[in-house]
Design a protein around this motif. Structure first.
Motif, PDB file in Angstrom:
ATOM      1  N   SER A  66       0.797  -1.238   0.000  1.00  0.00           N
ATOM      2  CA  SER A  66       0.000   0.000   0.000  1.00  0.00           C
ATOM      3  C   SER A  66       0.825   1.281   0.000  1.00  0.00           C
ATOM      4  O   SER A  66       0.317   2.354   0.311  1.00  0.00           O
ATOM      5  CB  SER A  66      -0.968   0.030   1.190  1.00  0.00           C
ATOM      6  OG  SER A  66      -1.870  -1.044   1.096  1.00  0.00           O
ATOM      7  N   ALA A 106      -8.187   8.458  -1.869  1.00  0.00           N
ATOM      8  CA  ALA A 106      -7.662   7.205  -1.322  1.00  0.00           C
ATOM      9  C   ALA A 106      -6.147   7.210  -1.125  1.00  0.00           C
ATOM     10  O   ALA A 106      -5.598   6.290  -0.539  1.00  0.00           O
ATOM     11  CB  ALA A 106      -8.055   6.038  -2.218  1.00  0.00           C
ATOM     12  N   ALA A 149      -7.096   2.754   1.528  1.00  0.00           N
ATOM     13  CA  ALA A 149      -7.989   1.668   1.121  1.00  0.00           C
ATOM     14  C   ALA A 149      -8.171   1.770  -0.378  1.00  0.00           C
ATOM     15  O   ALA A 149      -7.759   2.752  -1.000  1.00  0.00           O
ATOM     16  CB  ALA A 149      -9.337   1.791   1.832  1.00  0.00           C
ATOM     17  N   ASP A 150      -8.798   0.764  -0.972  1.00  0.00           N
ATOM     18  CA  ASP A 150      -9.125   0.845  -2.390  1.00  0.00           C
ATOM     19  C   ASP A 150     -10.120   1.987  -2.577  1.00  0.00           C
ATOM     20  O   ASP A 150     -10.964   2.239  -1.717  1.00  0.00           O
ATOM     21  CB  ASP A 150      -9.759  -0.458  -2.877  1.00  0.00           C
ATOM     22  CG  ASP A 150      -8.758  -1.603  -2.943  1.00  0.00           C
ATOM     23  OD1 ASP A 150      -7.577  -1.393  -2.605  1.00  0.00           O
ATOM     24  OD2 ASP A 150      -9.167  -2.705  -3.340  1.00  0.00           O
TER      25      ASP A 150
END
Length: 191
Positions: A66, A106, A149-150
């Motif tokens: 991430s 995001a 997060a997505d």
């Protein structure tokens, strides 16, 4: 062969603007338009846009767990320079605008944008303080990012280009590039 420019002030009022849809080019469009495919270790291009005399190529590299790095190569027209990322938002005594890359949605920044070019100060008529600029030509700016997060994210670009002989273009503020973030990293969002 390029025609010589004869009227610098007119350039400011007639700066070129790219159509918004043209700003969202995928990697295949980059290579189809004569662009070279990236080297094996180079970041993969995500998109390219041109506005007011500067072409910006955005790519993502080192995406893992991430986190990754956004890399933007700002390429002004020949003979033009860009202003430092450290320049105040309103310039020095109103002159110039910073080269900027910010994220929303995001993605969150994990530091400040950093340019690979060295800053030099120039003195301009009517401006008391020196103005920090990069040498004429391309400037590579990186920004470490993390995905919460997505979801959808937007990269906002800002810059202004100037030439000592031909004047300045109209500054660009918050030019958006929309991305879709997944576990595999940021990708160009569908228009």
């Amino acid at each position: 062969m390029r025609r010589p420019r004869t009227n610098p002030p007119r350039r400011v009022w007639h700066a070129r603007r790219a159509r918004p849809a043209a700003a969202l080019l995928a990697l295949t469009a980059l290579t189809a338009c004569g662009g070279q495919p990236p080297a094996a270790d180079a970041p993969a291009p995500v998109t390219r846009f041109t506005e007011n005399g500067v072409t910006v190529d955005l790519s993502v590299s080192a995406w893992q767990a991430s986190k990754g790095t956004l890399t933007a190569v700002f390429t002004p027209e020949d003979g033009f320079h860009l202003y430092s990322t450290e320049l105040p938002a309103t310039g020095i005594e109103g002159v110039g605008r910073p080269t900027a890359m910010n994220v929303t949605g995001a993605l969150t920044a994990e530091g400040e944008p950093k340019a690979a070019s060295k800053v030099r100060d120039i003195n301009l008529p009517g401006v008391d303080a020196p103005v920090p600029v990069y040498p004429d030509g391309p400037v590579t700016v990186t920004l470490p990012v993390r995905a919460g997060a997505d979801g959808d994210a937007t990269v906002l670009f800002g810059y202004a280009s100037c030439s000592t002989r031909e004047g300045c273009t109209i500054p660009v503020t918050d030019h958006p590039v929309r991305l879709r973030v997944t576990g595999d990293g940021p990708r160009l969002a569908a228009p």
